[in-house]
Scaffold this motif. Sequence first.
Motif, PDB file in Angstrom:
ATOM      1  N   TRP A  46       0.821  -1.084   0.047  1.00 21.31           N
ATOM      2  CA  TRP A  46      -0.018  -0.012  -0.025  1.00 21.31           C
ATOM      3  C   TRP A  46       0.937   1.212   0.006  1.00 21.31           C
ATOM      4  CZ3 TRP A  46      -1.100  -4.292   2.912  1.00 21.31           C
ATOM      5  CH2 TRP A  46      -2.091  -4.954   2.653  1.00 21.31           C
ATOM      6  N   ASP A  87      -6.943  -1.627   3.057  1.00 20.49           N
ATOM      7  CA  ASP A  87      -7.726  -1.449   1.535  1.00 20.49           C
ATOM      8  C   ASP A  87      -8.708  -0.193   1.804  1.00 20.49           C
ATOM      9  OD1 ASP A  87      -6.402  -3.225   0.332  1.00 20.49           O
ATOM     10  OD2 ASP A  87      -7.720  -4.942   0.684  1.00 20.49           O
ATOM     11  N   ARG A 129      -3.659   0.705  -2.989  1.00 21.91           N
ATOM     12  CA  ARG A 129      -2.441  -0.399  -3.288  1.00 21.91           C
ATOM     13  C   ARG A 129      -1.862  -0.038  -4.296  1.00 21.91           C
ATOM     14  NH1 ARG A 129      -4.283  -6.760  -2.465  1.00 21.91           N
ATOM     15  NH2 ARG A 129      -5.534  -6.560  -0.667  1.00 21.91           N
TER      16      ARG A 129
END
Length: 341
Positions: free
Chosen positions: A148, A194, A199
């Motif tokens: 990420w 998330d 990402r």
Amino acid sequence: MGEIIIIGVYFSPNRPLREFEAYLERLGRAVAGVTPSPIIVMGDLNAKCTAWGSPRTDLRGEALLDWLVGIGLEVVNRGAADTCVRAQGGSIVDITLASPTVSACIANWRVLEDTETLSDHLYIRMRVSRARSQQPIPARRTGRLPRWSLASLDREAAREAAMVEARWGRQTPEVDGVDNMALGLRASLTRTCDASMRRVGPLKRKKAAYWWCPEVAALWVTSNAARRQFSRCRRRRHTQEELDTHYVALSEAKKALNLAIAKAKDSAYTAFLASLDENPWGRPYKLVRKKLRRAAPMDTMEMGTLQNILEGLFPAAPVFNPPAMVVPREELPIDPETVPL
């Protein structure tokens, strides 16, 4: 580099101590100007001190050590490997300094003794994490773990996602067991990340230099091998004749590598100049031209059709008429009583 401010420094070994102290004062003002941002100061100050691995401390080292105490920076150097290697010997004059918040995030600081740099100074490699609690990034990646972008972190969204996972995503250990608990925790952390960050894809491979070629690559390997032989000879018991032999071999390898790089750059520049005479439109223009010829050859195409194609590909610029900024004088109403004689 992100939120970290990097300051590169150098001070000549031929200048007196009073100028070195004046240089430290100017450097201190530069560091104070960006405080409290995280700072890394690194470079060649030609100062020796046992605090960063030198066998002795000179006057510059004492002045630099006193300056560090007052400015609040910490020494990051680890070990006693020489950072500058010459035929007469080696020394540790390349120093890495950091503010306390960054110093706690630096790991695996080391000198690359077996890598050719085409210089007397050796490469220094270290790993810097973004947060104190973050572990150093592993040197190799398998590509199976997600990544990420911490720069896109939404802290409020992360806090809310963590609260949701803590309330509804927890599993009971009596039913699932330790292994399933670990998998559940990993899935929960993945969903939290998330929800708060985007990402990123795999790390892109660094492109080779425009002048890189097989000849330069082979000489680079030879030069690295000569550098390793010279470094190993310095680390073990040796005679001056053995050290001189390895140093001469290293110098010849570096000279050949520098010459090959210069020739490769000249060849690449010559090829670039030759490419300027080629078709500037490239392959897509050739394909369009070929299709037009197949559809209607230029010698049999009507003049009106050809003109329409050219006007569609290269439209004429519209005529620009600037607006009038003042009313013309002849259109102004004339009052005979106000006209000066």
